[in-house]
Design a protein around this motif. Structure first.
Motif, short mmCIF file in Angstrom:
data_model
loop_
_atom_site.label_atom_id
_atom_site.label_comp_id
_atom_site.label_asym_id
_atom_site.label_seq_id
_atom_site.Cartn_x
_atom_site.Cartn_y
_atom_site.Cartn_z
N LYS A 1 7.20 6.59 -12.43
CA LYS A 1 7.23 6.56 -13.89
C LYS A 1 6.63 5.25 -14.36
O LYS A 1 6.95 4.19 -13.81
N GLN B 1 2.44 13.53 -16.81
CA GLN B 1 2.97 14.01 -18.08
C GLN B 1 3.23 12.79 -18.95
O GLN B 1 4.05 11.94 -18.61
N GLU C 1 8.87 7.78 -24.68
CA GLU C 1 10.08 6.96 -24.66
C GLU C 1 9.74 5.59 -25.23
O GLU C 1 8.64 5.07 -25.00
N HIS D 1 4.81 10.58 -21.74
CA HIS D 1 6.11 10.58 -22.42
C HIS D 1 6.05 9.67 -23.64
O HIS D 1 5.12 8.87 -23.79
N GLY E 1 3.94 7.45 -18.87
CA GLY E 1 4.22 8.80 -18.43
C GLY E 1 4.83 8.88 -17.05
O GLY E 1 5.06 7.86 -16.39
N TYR E 2 5.09 10.11 -16.65
CA TYR E 2 5.64 10.42 -15.33
C TYR E 2 4.52 11.02 -14.49
O TYR E 2 3.79 11.88 -14.96
#
Length: 99
Positions: A19, A39, A43, A41, A23-24
């Motif tokens: 991570k 992906q 956050e 993200h 993203g992941y």
């Protein structure tokens, strides 16, 4: 096993590779071949301000490629789902090497 689509192509997710602030990254498999599926993200990150993350990924890849930095090839980008498929290179991840 979880499956994710990138522009209508389905990939099986085998495991989380790491991570980052954007993203992941997952080890993904399609037709017996391994890929990295990233992906994006959203956050919060207290030390960094983001604009359009997916476009930044594309722009950064192009910029680094243009100046000759070797890195995994970006194979597909799904703007709507904020997913990227990259070439998978077997070995330790940078994350694990830093640890």
């Amino acid at each position: 096993m979880e499956k994710l689509n990138v522009n209508g192509t389905e990939y099986e997710i085998e495991k989380l590779l790491g991570k980052g602030k954007g993203g992941y990254s997952y080890l993904a498999v399609k037709d017996g071949k391994k890929y990295v599926l990233k992906q994006i993200h959203h956050e919060p990150c207290s030390y960094y301000q983001f604009g359009n993350k997916i476009q930044s990924e594309i722009d950064d890849y192009k910029r680094l490629s243009t100046i000759g930095i070797k890195m995994p090839e970006m194979l597909d980008v799904d703007i709507d789902n904020e997913r990227i498929i990259k070439e998978y290179i077997d070995g330790e991840t940078i994350y694990n090497l830093v640890l």
